[in-house]
Design a protein around this motif. Structure first.
Motif, mmCIF file in Angstrom:
data_model
loop_
_atom_site.group_PDB
_atom_site.id
_atom_site.type_symbol
_atom_site.label_atom_id
_atom_site.label_comp_id
_atom_site.label_asym_id
_atom_site.label_seq_id
_atom_site.Cartn_x
_atom_site.Cartn_y
_atom_site.Cartn_z
ATOM 1 N N PRO A 8 29.079 2.995 -32.596
ATOM 2 C CA PRO A 8 30.453 3.376 -32.944
ATOM 3 C C PRO A 8 30.562 3.821 -34.399
ATOM 4 C CG PRO A 8 30.416 1.278 -31.770
ATOM 5 C CD PRO A 8 28.995 1.606 -32.101
ATOM 6 N N GLY A 9 31.194 4.965 -34.614
ATOM 7 C CA GLY A 9 31.394 5.458 -35.969
ATOM 8 C C GLY A 9 30.393 6.510 -36.393
ATOM 9 N N VAL A 10 29.291 6.641 -35.674
ATOM 10 C CA VAL A 10 28.303 7.676 -35.981
ATOM 11 C C VAL A 10 28.349 8.696 -34.851
ATOM 12 C CG1 VAL A 10 25.903 8.195 -36.491
ATOM 13 C CG2 VAL A 10 26.863 5.988 -37.158
ATOM 14 N N SER A 11 28.471 9.961 -35.203
ATOM 15 C CA SER A 11 28.696 11.004 -34.207
ATOM 16 C C SER A 11 27.418 11.749 -33.849
ATOM 17 C CB SER A 11 29.729 12.005 -34.739
ATOM 18 O OG SER A 11 29.764 13.158 -33.947
ATOM 19 N N GLY A 12 27.178 11.881 -32.553
ATOM 20 C CA GLY A 12 26.066 12.709 -32.108
ATOM 21 C C GLY A 12 26.251 14.154 -32.513
ATOM 22 N N GLY A 13 27.509 14.604 -32.605
ATOM 23 C CA GLY A 13 27.785 15.957 -33.049
ATOM 24 C C GLY A 13 27.322 16.203 -34.475
ATOM 25 N N THR A 14 27.412 15.177 -35.316
ATOM 26 C CA THR A 14 26.914 15.295 -36.688
ATOM 27 C C THR A 14 25.403 15.490 -36.704
ATOM 28 O OG1 THR A 14 28.708 13.913 -37.525
ATOM 29 C CG2 THR A 14 26.785 14.156 -38.931
ATOM 30 N N ILE A 15 24.706 14.741 -35.857
ATOM 31 C CA ILE A 15 23.252 14.890 -35.759
ATOM 32 C C ILE A 15 22.901 16.290 -35.277
ATOM 33 C CG2 ILE A 15 21.149 13.974 -34.719
ATOM 34 C CD1 ILE A 15 22.584 12.092 -36.686
ATOM 35 N N GLY A 94 31.003 -6.266 -38.045
ATOM 36 C CA GLY A 94 31.175 -5.872 -39.437
ATOM 37 C C GLY A 94 30.490 -4.541 -39.714
ATOM 38 N N PHE A 95 29.294 -4.385 -39.168
ATOM 39 C CA PHE A 95 28.559 -3.124 -39.280
ATOM 40 C C PHE A 95 29.361 -1.984 -38.670
ATOM 41 C CE2 PHE A 95 25.211 -0.311 -37.381
ATOM 42 C CZ PHE A 95 24.677 0.164 -38.574
ATOM 43 N N PHE A 96 29.949 -2.224 -37.500
ATOM 44 C CA PHE A 96 30.775 -1.208 -36.850
ATOM 45 C C PHE A 96 31.987 -0.864 -37.714
ATOM 46 C CE2 PHE A 96 29.457 -2.430 -32.218
ATOM 47 C CZ PHE A 96 28.191 -1.940 -32.475
ATOM 48 N N PHE A 97 32.601 -1.879 -38.337
ATOM 49 C CA PHE A 97 33.767 -1.641 -39.189
ATOM 50 C C PHE A 97 33.404 -0.688 -40.329
ATOM 51 C CE2 PHE A 97 36.650 -2.443 -42.688
ATOM 52 C CZ PHE A 97 37.892 -2.591 -42.073
ATOM 53 N N GLY A 98 32.258 -0.920 -40.953
ATOM 54 C CA GLY A 98 31.820 -0.045 -42.032
ATOM 55 C C GLY A 98 31.559 1.371 -41.550
ATOM 56 N N LEU A 99 30.957 1.498 -40.368
ATOM 57 C CA LEU A 99 30.704 2.818 -39.795
ATOM 58 C C LEU A 99 32.012 3.573 -39.573
ATOM 59 C CD1 LEU A 99 28.082 1.871 -37.044
ATOM 60 C CD2 LEU A 99 27.588 3.091 -39.157
ATOM 61 N N ILE A 100 32.982 2.878 -38.992
ATOM 62 C CA ILE A 100 34.257 3.519 -38.666
ATOM 63 C C ILE A 100 35.016 3.909 -39.933
ATOM 64 C CG2 ILE A 100 36.497 3.173 -37.542
ATOM 65 C CD1 ILE A 100 35.014 1.171 -35.651
ATOM 66 N N LEU A 281 25.216 3.803 -44.270
ATOM 67 C CA LEU A 281 24.511 4.588 -43.257
ATOM 68 C C LEU A 281 25.260 5.888 -42.962
ATOM 69 C CD1 LEU A 281 22.362 5.012 -41.085
ATOM 70 C CD2 LEU A 281 23.753 3.640 -39.530
ATOM 71 N N VAL A 282 26.580 5.800 -42.786
ATOM 72 C CA VAL A 282 27.367 7.001 -42.523
ATOM 73 C C VAL A 282 27.312 7.947 -43.717
ATOM 74 C CG1 VAL A 282 29.701 7.888 -42.141
ATOM 75 C CG2 VAL A 282 28.897 5.916 -40.859
#
Length: 295
Positions: A8-15, A94-100, A281-282
């Protein structure tokens, strides 16, 4: 893309942007339509030779290679995340929160709220995601119809850099359920090879099949609707989509509250450290992409 889409929060479209295949991906996805499906079904009956032409029209070789890679990554990453959600829920959410949160920051320059309509679209996105992500039990539910809808919405997000399909699953309360369902299905398939029961495979296949079927329908319908909305009202649509991301920040917090009951200093510190890692990471992915441009 599969590894990104599973988080969650990382987009395949970005890759896809980073690797230079985004334009080809969009062309292949949007070439699929209900009319094309009808043509394929007709060709199966009367002219199978024309199927090769259809395969080339949709860039079939590219999609097969891409799909195999995505499936392989999703199968491995979701298993790891399913284990993490069970054993380390505070760190994981928490990791997901940072990604989002970082995803919303990355997309800030794509949003314009200079008119009442655009501002209303953005606020609507925030409210919809905030309300929907308050509780996993209050979201779509666990029926096959809900799973089908979740698949349609999540897969259609693949056409947009910066918008995560897994994030939409978190908003819909389907993320943890689907990672668990996929892991159970894969375990049943592996067990079948070593003498396991076919009945177990059938029992665990329902949610996975419904999700995949929803994904196919999403590519044929929802993805086209999003693309049409972007063409007709681009600024308002982007404001709504980024509003969804902002509102979804409630989801990881709500899930941790459900897990631990009350927030303590230790829980907050654990959550915050993991959030910083997710945000970094994002930021790294966005830097590698050279910035996200949705124009």
């Amino acid at each position: 893309m599969g590894a990104a889409d599973a988080v969650p929060g990382v987009s395949g479209g970005t890759i896809a942007l980073i690797t230079g295949i985004y334009d080809r991906l969009i062309a292949a996805f949007t070439s699929a339509s209900p009319a094309l499906v009808r043509r394929v079904l007709a060709d199966l009956v009367r002219d199978r030779g024309d199927l090769r032409t259809v395969f080339r029209e949709v860039d079939g070789a590219f999609l097969l290679a891409l799909g195999a890679g995505i499936a392989t990554a999703i199968l491995t990453v979701t298993r790891a995340l399913d284990t993490a959600l069970e054993t380390m829920p505070v760190l994981t959410y928490g990791f997901f929160f940072g990604l989002i949160a970082a995803s919303a920051v990355v997309l800030r320059d794509e949003v314009s709220l200079d008119t009442l309509g655009r501002a209303a679209a953005g606020v609507t996105g925030v409210v919809v995601a905030f309300v929907a992500s308050g509780s996993a039990s209050a979201a779509l539910g666990e029926s096959l119809a809900a799973t089908f809808l979740a698949g349609a919405v999540a897969v259609s997000a693949m056409i947009l850099p910066g918008i995560s399909g897994s994030l939409l699953l978190v908003i819909l309360g389907q993320y943890e359920r689907m990672t668990g369902a996929l892991s159970a299905f894969v375990d049943a398939l592996l067990a079948l090879v070593t003498g396991g029961s076919v009945a177990t495979v059938v029992d665990t296949a329902g949610p996975v099949v419904a999700f995949l079927a929803g994904g196919v329908v999403g590519l044929l319908t929802v993805a086209h609707a999003i693309r049409a909305a972007l063409e007709a009202r681009r600024a308002a649509t982007l404001a709504f989509l980024v509003g969804l991301i902002v509102g979804a920040l409630r989801a990881p917090v709500a899930r941790v509250t459900e897990e631990v009951g009350a927030w303590t200093g230790g829980v907050l510190a654990e959550f915050a450290v993991a959030a910083v890692v997710g945000a970094l990471l994002v930021a790294g992915v966005e830097r590698a992409a050279g910035g996200i441009d949705l124009d």
